[in-house]
Design an enzyme around this catalytic site. Structure first.
Site, PDB file in Angstrom:
ATOM      1  CG  HIS A 155      12.262  -5.708  32.250  1.00 56.35           C
ATOM      2  ND1 HIS A 155      12.605  -6.607  31.271  1.00 56.35           N
ATOM      3  CD2 HIS A 155      11.606  -6.415  33.193  1.00 56.35           C
ATOM      4  CE1 HIS A 155      12.172  -7.810  31.611  1.00 56.35           C
ATOM      5  NE2 HIS A 155      11.561  -7.732  32.769  1.00 56.35           N
ATOM      6  CG  ASP A 185      14.873  -6.105  28.658  1.00 56.63           C
ATOM      7  OD1 ASP A 185      15.476  -5.548  29.600  1.00 56.63           O
ATOM      8  OD2 ASP A 185      13.661  -6.367  28.691  1.00 56.63           O
ATOM      9  CB  SER A 226      12.705 -10.854  33.681  1.00 58.15           C
ATOM     10  OG  SER A 226      11.685 -10.610  32.780  1.00 58.15           O
TER      11      SER A 226
HETATM   12  N1  ARG Z   1       6.890  -8.210  29.141  1.00 62.13           N
HETATM   13  C1  ARG Z   1       8.146  -8.302  29.844  1.00 62.13           C
HETATM   14  C2  ARG Z   1       7.906  -8.869  31.213  1.00 62.13           C
HETATM   15  O1  ARG Z   1       6.944  -9.008  31.809  1.00 62.13           O
HETATM   16  C3  ARG Z   1       8.905  -7.022  29.861  1.00 62.13           C
HETATM   17  C4  ARG Z   1       8.320  -5.926  30.686  1.00 62.13           C
HETATM   18  C5  ARG Z   1       9.094  -4.644  30.673  1.00 62.13           C
HETATM   19  N2  ARG Z   1       9.044  -3.987  29.390  1.00 62.13           N
HETATM   20  C6  ARG Z   1       8.060  -3.160  28.971  1.00 62.13           C
HETATM   21  N3  ARG Z   1       8.107  -2.691  27.768  1.00 62.13           N
HETATM   22  N4  ARG Z   1       7.067  -2.830  29.745  1.00 62.13           N
HETATM   23  O2  ARG Z   1       7.623  -8.565  32.234  1.00 62.13           O
HETATM   24  N1  GLU Z   2       9.238  -9.909  31.437  1.00 55.73           N
HETATM   25  C1  GLU Z   2       8.899 -10.955  32.384  1.00 55.73           C
HETATM   26  C2  GLU Z   2       9.576 -10.766  33.728  1.00 55.73           C
HETATM   27  O1  GLU Z   2       9.808  -9.672  34.136  1.00 55.73           O
HETATM   28  C3  GLU Z   2       9.192 -12.275  31.797  1.00 55.73           C
HETATM   29  C4  GLU Z   2       8.180 -12.494  30.792  1.00 55.73           C
HETATM   30  C5  GLU Z   2       7.245 -13.574  31.153  1.00 55.73           C
HETATM   31  O2  GLU Z   2       6.263 -13.360  31.881  1.00 55.73           O
HETATM   32  O3  GLU Z   2       7.548 -14.671  30.666  1.00 55.73           O
HETATM   33  O4  GLU Z   2       9.796 -11.665  34.483  1.00 55.73           O
END
Ligand code: ARG
Ligand code: GLU
Length: 689
Positions: A84, A221, A624
């Site tokens: 991502h 990921d 991330s």
């Molecule tokens: N929750 C993770 C982070 O903040 C992954 C985000 C990307 N993935 C998704 N399915 N939207 O940012």
């Molecule tokens: N998916 C998040 C990022 O893009 C990390 C997840 C979180 O917030 O811990 O940084």
């Protein structure tokens, strides 16, 4: 009986979690934490983690782009981050003939690696406490303006000196603890970064929005890049003559695997936290802002989802937009629920009562009253601002109108904006969102918090539906050909277009009415927090305060551990390929794995192939792509998410449920080999076992 009880105690002690793992620590001050880290299993020294005299782990870590982390895994600049985090670059290389997002991408040689305009990685050269230099010349008699001015001038000088004579250097002076301490961060920025590999999205985004922020998780990921440098190993613009970057340090990979209780250490760049705020701020976030924004986003998500489920073409157009709306939406749900469950507002109120009593007669007397008054003044304005960003600003046609207007003189940029917009625009969605979000705005904002233009137009039209029908029928911006034909000579017509007018009305209202109050109160609030932070440190002399996250490099250490999200449920910390096969369903987009993966599984022997794992590291957005490191300092995973029940950790950390989610490095290796057939990459990696 007694013996049995004792035995039970011993057993309990053995399986008890190793204690709270809250905290994101400054690497330069890691000597203050290293004893605790070592007591919890870490085998390296403070100098191994961070050093300016010798190569240390920090030299193998980068800030990837503007908001992710990445780590180096070879002597030739090979870099790992999340899928991502690489997504937009993979997308830009994708076309109908080469759909790298869908099918994945694997360079089979250096020549096939793809350059990415605009992508940079930043290595932290050093960080240093510069508080004294920043405050040089400060006198207590100074006003806040004078102090701010002094800080600005001194910081500028420090920054200038720090980058002198270096290539590709950038220096930032950052305020920590709300300006009680200042640190200098010097980065070396490389700007030729090429795409090496990415799995198909059905692996890299497996689980999609359904599984996002959740466990059990099975997302692959990751994506792979390579940093290039000039012949002198220094940063250089993209050139065919550039050579793979030779790092000072790169990670050794451990394939030994993880199990519950193992020490873990996440080394990366968390973006933003607020651990030391007052009950008013927590209450605003948990009980006002989060719930209201969730409701507003639910409106949009429901509309997008309805149309996406009716048409494959619309699903493709909106999947990225949907993902970005849904990501924070889901996080906020966990955050507000977590704050409520932790009773953080009450706990902070109680703390503040004790602080107030202690502060009597000190310079902190009255500070909390001041903060309370500032929040009371700011919050209605801030909420209106958040409503603005979550309603009027989400109508795609309006922001597009503004983009075209700004680029009227620049036909190429205008054509670019139009191409991007129309490629992924489905007007029925926008029309329905127009009515839904403006209706919510109208119902939930009091009359004194609405733009006059909005009130007048709504009264004149009689309904949002009538307004919508007229606006979308009359606006030039719904028509690609007409937009492309616009020139500077049409400036007047563009300004009077109903879409531009509405955009402007909201923007002006924000700019003239909300912004001044928000800026002024926020400034005051930050100043008050500078004192409150210091007060809290004096009040709780024995507590160790880590600075709030600010996208600078931090150390978070913990251990592999499952959790219990609710009564009678326990989540084990390691997921496997078997779980992917259990979820696999060709009819469900998020769970439709590539046929190759099914075939590989059918060969047998892959049931226990590890995929993801949970640990107790205190992480946040920006972490991330961060390396997850074991007790020996070797790479065991890549961080990519948290569990939603623990997302309040940006405000309050609950050791029972706050877990970060990482991809097991062995699943990445599995993908390189079995999906990408790119095992040639293993030759440049170094394995510990
Ligand atoms: N929750 C993770 C982070 O903040 C992954 C985000 C990307 N993935 C998704 N399915 N939207 O940012
Ligand atoms: N998916 C998040 C990022 O893009 C990390 C997840 C979180 O917030 O811990 O940084």
């Amino acid at each position: 009986m007694k013996r049995k009880f004792l035995l039970l105690l011993v057993l309990l002690a053995a399986i008890q979690p190793l204690k709270a793992d809250e905290g994101m620590w400054l690497p330069a001050l890691i000597s203050q934490r290293i004893a605790d880290m070592q007591a919890k299993g870490f085998k390296l020294t403070a100098e191994d983690v961070y050093s300016i005299n010798q190569a240390s782990l920090k030299d193998a870590i980068v800030l990837f782009g503007g908001g992710c982390t990445g780590e180096i895994v070879s002597n030739e600049g090979l870099l790992l981050t999340n899928h991502h985090c690489g997504y937009s670059y993979i997308q830009r290389h994708s076309s109908v003939e080469h759909d790298y997002l869908k099918d994945g991408f694997w360079a089979m040689s250096r020549k096939e690696e793809l350059p990415n305009r605009g992508l940079t990685v930043s290595f932290l050269e050093r960080m240093e406490d510069v508080t004294d230099a920043v405050l040089k010349g400060y006198k207590p008699s100074m006003t806040e303006e004078e102090r701010a001015d002094l800080v600005r001038r001194n910081s500028e000088e420090i920054r200038k000196k720090a980058v002198e004579g270096g290539k590709g250097l950038r220096a930032d002076v950052e305020a920590l603890y709300y300006g009680n301490q200042y640190f200098l961060f010097v980065y070396k920025i490389y700007r030729d970064v090429r795409l090496v590999g990415a799995p198909p999205s059905s692996i890299g985004k497996f689980g999609g929005e359904t599984d996002n922020w959740m466990w059990p998780r099975h997302t692959g990921d990751f994506s792979i890049f390579r940093i290039y440098a000039g012949k002198d190993n220094e940063p250089a613009d993209y050139s065919e003559d550039n050579v793979p970057y030779r790092p000072k340090k790169f990670f050794t990979i451990s394939r030994a695997g993880v199990k519950e209780g193992d020490f873990t250490f996440v080394y990366g760049c968390p973006g933003s936290t607020k651990e030391y705020v007052t009950s008013d701020e927590v209450q605003y976030v948990g009980e006002v802002s989060d719930p209201q924004k969730i409701a507003l986003r639910t409106l949009r998500l429901d509309i997008q989802k309805k149309y996406m489920s009716q048409s494959q073409a619309v699903r493709i157009q909106y999947s990225s937009k949907y993902a970005s709306v849904a990501n924070a939406w889901k996080k906020w749900q966990g955050e507000s629920k977590g704050i409520a469950k932790m009773k953080t507002v009450a706990a902070k109120k109680d703390y503040e009562k004790r602080f107030r009593a202690w502060a009597k007669g000190t310079r902190y007397d009255g500070l909390l009253d001041k903060l309370e008054a500032l929040y009371a003044r700011r919050n209605p304005y801030y909420l209106a601002y958040e409503y603005y960003t979550e309603t009027a600003r989400t109508i795609e046609l309006l922001t597009f109108a503004n983009a075209v207007r700004t680029n009227l003189r620049n036909p190429d940029a205008k054509a670019d904006a139009a191409a991007t917009f129309f490629k992924d625009y489905y007007q029925p969605i926008d029309e329905e969102i127009f009515v839904a979000v403006l209706d919510a705005f109208n119902k939930n904002m009091t009359d004194d918090f609405k733009p006059a233009y909005f009130k007048e137009k709504l009264a004149a039209y009689g309904s949002l539906e009538a307004w919508r029908d007229d606006l979308f029928a009359r606006s030039v911006f719904t028509d690609r050909e007409k937009v492309l034909a616009l020139t500077e000579a049409d400036a007047d017509r563009v300004a009077k277009d109903p879409a531009t007018e509405l955009y402007d009305a909201f923007y002006r209202w924000y700019y003239d009415t909300l912004r001044p109050v928000i800026n002024e109160t926020n400034q005051q609030i930050n100043l008050a927090y500078r004192d409150y932070m210091q007060g809290q440190m004096e009040f709780e002399k024995d507590k160790v305060f880590y600075p709030d996250a600010n996208l600078t490099l931090r150390v978070a250490y913990g251990h592999v551990e499952g959790y219990s999200p609710s009564d009678a449920t326990y989540f084990y910390p390691v997921s496997t390929l078997k779980g992917i096969i259990e979820k696999d369903n060709p009819d469900i987009f998020d769970y439709n794995i590539p046929q190759t993966l099914r075939d590989i599984y059918a060969e047998g022997g892959h049931d226990d192939q590890p995929v993801c794992f949970l640990a107790t590291n205190h992480t946040s957005g920006g972490n991330s792509g961060s390396p997850v490191i074991n007790a020996d300092g070797n790479l065991i995973g890549i961080n990519f998410d948290r569990v939603w029940e623990g997302t309040m950790s940006d405000i309050v950390f609950d050791p029972d449920v706050c877990r970060n989610i990482s991809i097991d490095i062995r699943y990445l290796l599995f993908n390189i080999d079995k999906i990408g057939h790119a095992s040639y990459l293993f030759d440049e990696m170094r394995f510990a076992d």
